[in-house]
Design a protein around this motif. Structure first.
Motif, PDB file in Angstrom:
ATOM      1  N   THR A 247      24.801   7.507  57.362  1.00 54.19           N
ATOM      2  CA  THR A 247      25.536   8.599  56.718  1.00 54.19           C
ATOM      3  C   THR A 247      27.048   8.391  56.808  1.00 54.19           C
ATOM      4  N   ALA A 248      27.510   7.696  57.871  1.00 55.20           N
ATOM      5  CA  ALA A 248      28.944   7.457  58.034  1.00 55.20           C
ATOM      6  C   ALA A 248      29.435   6.345  57.104  1.00 55.20           C
ATOM      7  N   LYS A 249      28.506   5.531  56.597  1.00 58.46           N
ATOM      8  CA  LYS A 249      28.883   4.387  55.770  1.00 58.46           C
ATOM      9  C   LYS A 249      28.639   4.623  54.283  1.00 58.46           C
ATOM     10  N   LEU A 250      27.762   5.569  53.972  1.00 62.89           N
ATOM     11  CA  LEU A 250      27.389   5.813  52.582  1.00 62.89           C
ATOM     12  C   LEU A 250      27.741   7.236  52.174  1.00 62.89           C
ATOM     13  N   ASP A 251      27.832   7.477  50.899  1.00 63.51           N
ATOM     14  CA  ASP A 251      28.113   8.814  50.381  1.00 63.51           C
ATOM     15  C   ASP A 251      26.796   9.586  50.313  1.00 63.51           C
ATOM     16  N   ALA A 252      26.542  10.403  51.335  1.00 63.99           N
ATOM     17  CA  ALA A 252      25.269  11.111  51.440  1.00 63.99           C
ATOM     18  C   ALA A 252      25.061  12.086  50.285  1.00 63.99           C
ATOM     19  N   ASP A 253      26.152  12.705  49.800  1.00 67.05           N
ATOM     20  CA  ASP A 253      26.022  13.672  48.709  1.00 67.05           C
ATOM     21  C   ASP A 253      25.539  12.991  47.421  1.00 67.05           C
ATOM     22  N   LYS A 254      26.112  11.822  47.137  1.00 62.06           N
ATOM     23  CA  LYS A 254      25.683  11.094  45.940  1.00 62.06           C
ATOM     24  C   LYS A 254      24.243  10.608  46.087  1.00 62.06           C
ATOM     25  N   LEU A 255      23.902  10.135  47.300  1.00 65.98           N
ATOM     26  CA  LEU A 255      22.540   9.671  47.539  1.00 65.98           C
ATOM     27  C   LEU A 255      21.538  10.815  47.431  1.00 65.98           C
ATOM     28  N   LYS A 256      21.969  12.005  47.876  1.00 66.73           N
ATOM     29  CA  LYS A 256      21.080  13.162  47.780  1.00 66.73           C
ATOM     30  C   LYS A 256      20.801  13.500  46.321  1.00 66.73           C
ATOM     31  N   LYS A 257      21.815  13.341  45.472  1.00 65.69           N
ATOM     32  CA  LYS A 257      21.607  13.586  44.047  1.00 65.69           C
ATOM     33  C   LYS A 257      20.674  12.543  43.441  1.00 65.69           C
ATOM     34  N   VAL A 258      20.845  11.277  43.868  1.00 66.50           N
ATOM     35  CA  VAL A 258      19.941  10.222  43.399  1.00 66.50           C
ATOM     36  C   VAL A 258      18.511  10.541  43.824  1.00 66.50           C
ATOM     37  N   PHE A 259      18.349  10.949  45.092  1.00 64.35           N
ATOM     38  CA  PHE A 259      17.014  11.308  45.581  1.00 64.35           C
ATOM     39  C   PHE A 259      16.457  12.489  44.798  1.00 64.35           C
ATOM     40  N   ALA A 260      17.311  13.456  44.475  1.00 65.28           N
ATOM     41  CA  ALA A 260      16.863  14.628  43.718  1.00 65.28           C
ATOM     42  C   ALA A 260      16.324  14.213  42.351  1.00 65.28           C
ATOM     43  N   PHE A 261      17.008  13.260  41.695  1.00 65.02           N
ATOM     44  CA  PHE A 261      16.524  12.777  40.394  1.00 65.02           C
ATOM     45  C   PHE A 261      15.191  12.042  40.552  1.00 65.02           C
ATOM     46  N   VAL A 262      15.073  11.243  41.622  1.00 65.03           N
ATOM     47  CA  VAL A 262      13.808  10.538  41.886  1.00 65.03           C
ATOM     48  C   VAL A 262      12.693  11.547  42.151  1.00 65.03           C
ATOM     49  N   LEU A 263      13.009  12.573  42.937  1.00 64.04           N
ATOM     50  CA  LEU A 263      12.027  13.606  43.255  1.00 64.04           C
ATOM     51  C   LEU A 263      11.634  14.376  41.996  1.00 64.04           C
ATOM     52  N   LEU A 264      12.618  14.650  41.141  1.00 61.07           N
ATOM     53  CA  LEU A 264      12.339  15.341  39.876  1.00 61.07           C
ATOM     54  C   LEU A 264      11.410  14.498  39.008  1.00 61.07           C
ATOM     55  N   PHE A 265      11.690  13.218  38.913  1.00 57.49           N
ATOM     56  CA  PHE A 265      10.838  12.311  38.141  1.00 57.49           C
ATOM     57  C   PHE A 265       9.427  12.271  38.725  1.00 57.49           C
ATOM     58  N   THR A 266       9.353  12.200  40.060  1.00 57.43           N
ATOM     59  CA  THR A 266       8.053  12.145  40.735  1.00 57.43           C
ATOM     60  C   THR A 266       7.243  13.405  40.476  1.00 57.43           C
ATOM     61  N   GLY A 267       7.902  14.560  40.619  1.00 59.08           N
ATOM     62  CA  GLY A 267       7.211  15.822  40.381  1.00 59.08           C
ATOM     63  C   GLY A 267       6.702  15.928  38.961  1.00 59.08           C
ATOM     64  N   LEU A 268       7.540  15.559  37.997  1.00 54.02           N
ATOM     65  CA  LEU A 268       7.139  15.630  36.588  1.00 54.02           C
ATOM     66  C   LEU A 268       6.041  14.620  36.280  1.00 54.02           C
ATOM     67  N   ARG A 269       6.087  13.450  36.925  1.00 50.04           N
ATOM     68  CA  ARG A 269       5.047  12.453  36.710  1.00 50.04           C
ATOM     69  C   ARG A 269       3.694  12.938  37.238  1.00 50.04           C
ATOM     70  N   MET A 270       3.723  13.589  38.413  1.00 50.29           N
ATOM     71  CA  MET A 270       2.482  14.124  38.980  1.00 50.29           C
ATOM     72  C   MET A 270       1.913  15.225  38.087  1.00 50.29           C
ATOM     73  N   LEU A 271       2.791  16.050  37.532  1.00 52.16           N
ATOM     74  CA  LEU A 271       2.327  17.090  36.613  1.00 52.16           C
ATOM     75  C   LEU A 271       1.743  16.455  35.343  1.00 52.16           C
ATOM     76  N   ALA A 272       2.422  15.439  34.840  1.00 48.82           N
ATOM     77  CA  ALA A 272       1.938  14.780  33.623  1.00 48.82           C
ATOM     78  C   ALA A 272       0.576  14.134  33.858  1.00 48.82           C
ATOM     79  N   GLN A 273       0.406  13.493  35.013  1.00 48.06           N
ATOM     80  CA  GLN A 273      -0.869  12.849  35.324  1.00 48.06           C
ATOM     81  C   GLN A 273      -1.999  13.864  35.420  1.00 48.06           C
ATOM     82  N   SER A 274      -1.659  15.088  35.849  1.00 50.11           N
ATOM     83  CA  SER A 274      -2.670  16.134  36.010  1.00 50.11           C
ATOM     84  C   SER A 274      -3.119  16.710  34.669  1.00 50.11           C
ATOM     85  N   PHE A 275      -2.194  16.747  33.704  1.00 53.64           N
ATOM     86  CA  PHE A 275      -2.496  17.413  32.434  1.00 53.64           C
ATOM     87  C   PHE A 275      -2.840  16.475  31.291  1.00 53.64           C
ATOM     88  N   ILE A 276      -2.452  15.195  31.438  1.00 52.16           N
ATOM     89  CA  ILE A 276      -2.680  14.241  30.341  1.00 52.16           C
ATOM     90  C   ILE A 276      -3.886  13.362  30.648  1.00 52.16           C
TER      91      ILE A 276
END
Length: 276
Positions: A247-276
């Motif tokens: 955390t002292a070497k990297l920008d945690a806020d930017k990484l958290k946003k990247v993780f949020a986008f990955v999590l958003l993609f993951t959540g939507l993919r799981m929903l898509a797999q359930s309905f399609i």
């Protein structure tokens, strides 16, 4: 059959599970995200790669995730307690209702189709990602927590939904508490204790009452994959400090946003797999 012959066919699974532990530990230390929100989707897709059906993959991922949260939450409680960030008064008010919610939720996991759990996780992951992306620390909607009845509902709901999708409670309880102007540092510390109240009875219920599916991955007892538990837990604990040091070497806020986008993609993919 000697131990080497028994382990060799499962080496790809073991290596993949170990990598899951490393990944979850680094993210937990680096971003402060709960392990379950990482472990469940990774195990869900990983088990499918080894020939497990999506329905079975989800119930086993849910139960195994809860089991891994038990030791990690104990370690986290100690750390937060030393800093005075665990609100034991809140826990006294919430504990029984969390426990009841967990028992109901974990029992349902042993009875419902895994597709329902996948949809629930997809919704919670998507909402969690949107919360990370768009909600700020100053966006409390209420000045204080509701009275006893309202907090009872909050506790029971946290226990129920967390058990149903295999997360420790912080994913739900921290945004919920801060919505009511509750201090963020205390919300995170108290969430560690909530995680233990959720994970211990939840994992035990799924271990004792769950019927192991025929296509479950090797090493599954009840609904808990013990190989996954053994591989993930020590590496999560070992690599969490590594993530914290980054955390002292990297920008945690930017990484958290990247993780949020990955999590958003993951959540939507799981929903898509359930309905399609």
């Amino acid at each position: 059959m000697n131990i080497i012959d028994a382990i060799t066919p499962n080496l790809p699974t073991i290596f993949a599970l170990a990598a899951t532990g490393v990944f979850a530990g680094i993210l937990a230390g680096l971003l402060g995200v709960g392990g379950g929100i990482v472990i469940v989707p990774v195990l869900f897709f990983l088990f499918q790669n080894f020939g497990v059906s999506p329905e079975t993959a989800m119930v086993v991922a849910t139960a195994t995730s809860l089991a891994t949260i038990i030791p990690t939450s104990i370690s986290s409680i100690r750390s937060h307690h030393k800093k005075g960030n665990v609100d034991f008064e809140l826990l006294k008010r919430w504990a029984l209702f969390i426990f009841v919610g967990v028992l109901v939720g974990s029992w349902l996991v042993t009875r419902v189709d895994g597709t329902i759990l996948t949809i629930m996780f997809g919704i919670i992951a998507t909402l969690s990602a949107l919360n990370m992306l768009f909600r700020t620390g100053k966006s409390a909607l209420f000045n204080q927590l509701p009275h006893h009845a309202g907090q009872s509902v909050m506790g029971a709901s946290t226990g129920f939904f967390s058990a149903m999708v295999g997360i420790g409670g912080g994913t739900i309880s921290v945004p919920l508490l801060t919505l009511y102007n509750y201090p963020a540092h205390k919300a995170v510390g108290t969430a560690a204790a909530i995680g233990l109240i959720i994970s211990l009875p939840g994992a035990l219920t799924m271990l004792a009452l769950g019927t192991t599916p025929q296509d479950a991955p090797a090493g599954t007892f009840g609904l808990v994959n013990l190989i996954g538990f053994i591989c993930i837990v020590p590496l999560t604990v070992l690599f969490a400090p590594v993530g914290a040091s980054l955390t002292a070497k990297l920008d945690a806020d930017k990484l958290k946003k990247v993780f949020a986008f990955v999590l958003l993609f993951t959540g939507l993919r799981m929903l898509a797999q359930s309905f399609i």
